[in-house]
Design a protein around this motif. Structure first.
Motif, PDB file in Angstrom:
ATOM      1  N   ASN A   3       0.809  -1.219   0.000  1.00 46.80           N
ATOM      2  CA  ASN A   3       0.000   0.000   0.000  1.00 46.80           C
ATOM      3  C   ASN A   3       0.849   1.280   0.000  1.00 46.80           C
ATOM      4  O   ASN A   3       0.361   2.350   0.378  1.00 46.80           O
ATOM      5  N   LYS A   4       2.101   1.184  -0.453  1.00 47.41           N
ATOM      6  CA  LYS A   4       2.951   2.367  -0.510  1.00 47.41           C
ATOM      7  C   LYS A   4       3.606   2.479  -1.883  1.00 47.41           C
ATOM      8  O   LYS A   4       4.059   1.480  -2.446  1.00 47.41           O
ATOM      9  N   TYR A   5       3.631   3.700  -2.399  1.00 39.77           N
ATOM     10  CA  TYR A   5       4.388   3.975  -3.613  1.00 39.77           C
ATOM     11  C   TYR A   5       5.822   4.337  -3.247  1.00 39.77           C
ATOM     12  O   TYR A   5       6.105   4.762  -2.122  1.00 39.77           O
ATOM     13  N   PHE A   6       6.721   4.189  -4.211  1.00 44.24           N
ATOM     14  CA  PHE A   6       8.033   4.786  -4.066  1.00 44.24           C
ATOM     15  C   PHE A   6       7.886   6.299  -4.222  1.00 44.24           C
ATOM     16  O   PHE A   6       6.925   6.790  -4.814  1.00 44.24           O
ATOM     17  N   SER A   7       8.852   7.045  -3.695  1.00 39.35           N
ATOM     18  CA  SER A   7       8.813   8.503  -3.783  1.00 39.35           C
ATOM     19  C   SER A   7       8.690   8.972  -5.232  1.00 39.35           C
ATOM     20  O   SER A   7       9.186   8.321  -6.148  1.00 39.35           O
ATOM     21  N   PHE A   8       8.041  10.113  -5.401  1.00 38.25           N
ATOM     22  CA  PHE A   8       7.916  10.790  -6.701  1.00 38.25           C
ATOM     23  C   PHE A   8       7.205   9.908  -7.735  1.00 38.25           C
ATOM     24  O   PHE A   8       7.681   9.725  -8.853  1.00 38.25           O
ATOM     25  N   ILE A   9       6.047   9.405  -7.371  1.00 38.12           N
ATOM     26  CA  ILE A   9       5.347   8.483  -8.255  1.00 38.12           C
ATOM     27  C   ILE A   9       4.991   9.129  -9.584  1.00 38.12           C
ATOM     28  O   ILE A   9       5.073   8.485 -10.647  1.00 38.12           O
ATOM     29  N   ASN A  10       4.615  10.398  -9.596  1.00 34.68           N
ATOM     30  CA  ASN A  10       4.244  11.024 -10.868  1.00 34.68           C
ATOM     31  C   ASN A  10       5.458  11.278 -11.762  1.00 34.68           C
ATOM     32  O   ASN A  10       5.352  11.224 -12.993  1.00 34.68           O
ATOM     33  N   LEU A  11       6.599  11.529 -11.178  1.00 37.16           N
ATOM     34  CA  LEU A  11       7.854  11.610 -11.941  1.00 37.16           C
ATOM     35  C   LEU A  11       8.148  10.264 -12.591  1.00 37.16           C
ATOM     36  O   LEU A  11       8.486  10.184 -13.778  1.00 37.16           O
ATOM     37  N   ARG A  12       8.019   9.187 -11.841  1.00 41.37           N
ATOM     38  CA  ARG A  12       8.271   7.841 -12.360  1.00 41.37           C
ATOM     39  C   ARG A  12       7.287   7.502 -13.479  1.00 41.37           C
ATOM     40  O   ARG A  12       7.672   6.951 -14.511  1.00 41.37           O
ATOM     41  N   ARG A  13       6.025   7.837 -13.283  1.00 42.34           N
ATOM     42  CA  ARG A  13       5.032   7.557 -14.318  1.00 42.34           C
ATOM     43  C   ARG A  13       5.356   8.301 -15.609  1.00 42.34           C
ATOM     44  O   ARG A  13       5.296   7.732 -16.699  1.00 42.34           O
ATOM     45  N   GLU A  14       5.700   9.579 -15.479  1.00 42.20           N
ATOM     46  CA  GLU A  14       5.954  10.394 -16.658  1.00 42.20           C
ATOM     47  C   GLU A  14       7.134   9.886 -17.478  1.00 42.20           C
ATOM     48  O   GLU A  14       7.092   9.863 -18.709  1.00 42.20           O
ATOM     49  N   HIS A  15       8.207   9.452 -16.792  1.00 40.79           N
ATOM     50  CA  HIS A  15       9.440   9.122 -17.511  1.00 40.79           C
ATOM     51  C   HIS A  15       9.661   7.619 -17.731  1.00 40.79           C
ATOM     52  O   HIS A  15      10.447   7.243 -18.607  1.00 40.79           O
ATOM     53  N   PHE A  16       8.984   6.765 -16.954  1.00 35.81           N
ATOM     54  CA  PHE A  16       9.255   5.326 -17.055  1.00 35.81           C
ATOM     55  C   PHE A  16       8.140   4.553 -17.757  1.00 35.81           C
ATOM     56  O   PHE A  16       8.389   3.489 -18.316  1.00 35.81           O
ATOM     57  N   GLU A  17       6.909   5.062 -17.715  1.00 36.25           N
ATOM     58  CA  GLU A  17       5.771   4.313 -18.236  1.00 36.25           C
ATOM     59  C   GLU A  17       5.941   3.935 -19.702  1.00 36.25           C
ATOM     60  O   GLU A  17       5.539   2.843 -20.127  1.00 36.25           O
TER      61      GLU A  17
END
Length: 219
Positions: free
Chosen positions: A201-215
């Motif tokens: 139930n926890k994301y790694f830090s900066f989830i929206n940064l990760r989504r933007e650049h890794f997805e």
């Protein structure tokens, strides 16, 4: 910033206190409130373990605190209003953690107001993250919306050196791993699943940064 959708009902101790009179001294009333542990557990779960403003994990060495989106001094009637409270990074006693200066998020905001709130359903659309770890206004916004994003970033000090370095490190390390796994689609998808989904139930830090650049690297 992450979107924070509070539950339909507030934790019991908070709801009971909210039903009482508006505090004459909101700071003192908040300090004496006995439901902070229950409220933190509730918000940590809702926020998947991330600060509502900068998206770092709430369980790091710099600690965390309960943050009033609209400050107690400016809006005492909202001192115990459930949807006015989120979990933010950095413990209450900022003097004890000088290495985190300059501060960000709730401690940087203090009594100021922000144009974009984590309780706004579309709050995440306002921000993008560049390769140097900077948070910027979404280029697709109109000028009025861009200014709201800039004001919010500045008020919360979301581009302080500490946060920029941490975001840049996430990108650098992530890209190295992605490059190493380019020839193994199964391993790459496994890595991205871990990066972009919750673990306990926890994301790694900066989830929206990760989504933007890794997805986009999904096979």
């Amino acid at each position: 910033m992450i979107y924070v959708k509070h539950h339909s009902q507030a934790p019991k101790k908070l709801a009971d206190r909210y039903a009482q009179e508006i505090p004459a001294n909101p700071k003192k009333s908040w300090q004496s409130f006995k439901g902070t542990k229950e409220l933190k557990e509730n918000l940590f779960a809702i926020q998947n373990g991330l600060c509502a403003y900068c998206e770092i994990r709430l369980d790091t060495e710099i600690g965390n605190h309960l943050e009033h989106i609209e400050s107690k001094s400016l809006n005492p009637q909202k001192t115990f209003e459930y949807t006015n409270i989120v979990a933010s990074c950095i413990k209450d006693s900022v003097e004890d953690i000088q290495d985190t200066n300059p501060t960000s998020c709730g401690h940087a905001k203090k009594n100021k107001t922000i144009d974009i709130k984590p309780t706004d359903i579309d709050c995440e659309k306002y921000f993008r993250y560049d390769l140097f770890g900077r948070i910027t206004p979404n280029e697709n916004l109109d000028e009025y919306e861009k200014q709201k994003a800039i004001n919010t970033i500045d008020t919360l000090n979301l581009n302080c050196l500490r946060l920029k370095r941490q975001r840049e490190t996430v990108l650098e390390e992530g890209f190295v791993i992605i490059k190493e796994l380019q020839t193994d689609s199964e391993a790459l998808d496994c890595f991205l699943d871990l990066e972009l989904n919750t673990v306990n139930n926890k994301y790694f830090s900066f989830i929206n940064l990760r989504r933007e650049h890794f997805e986009s690297f999904r096979c």
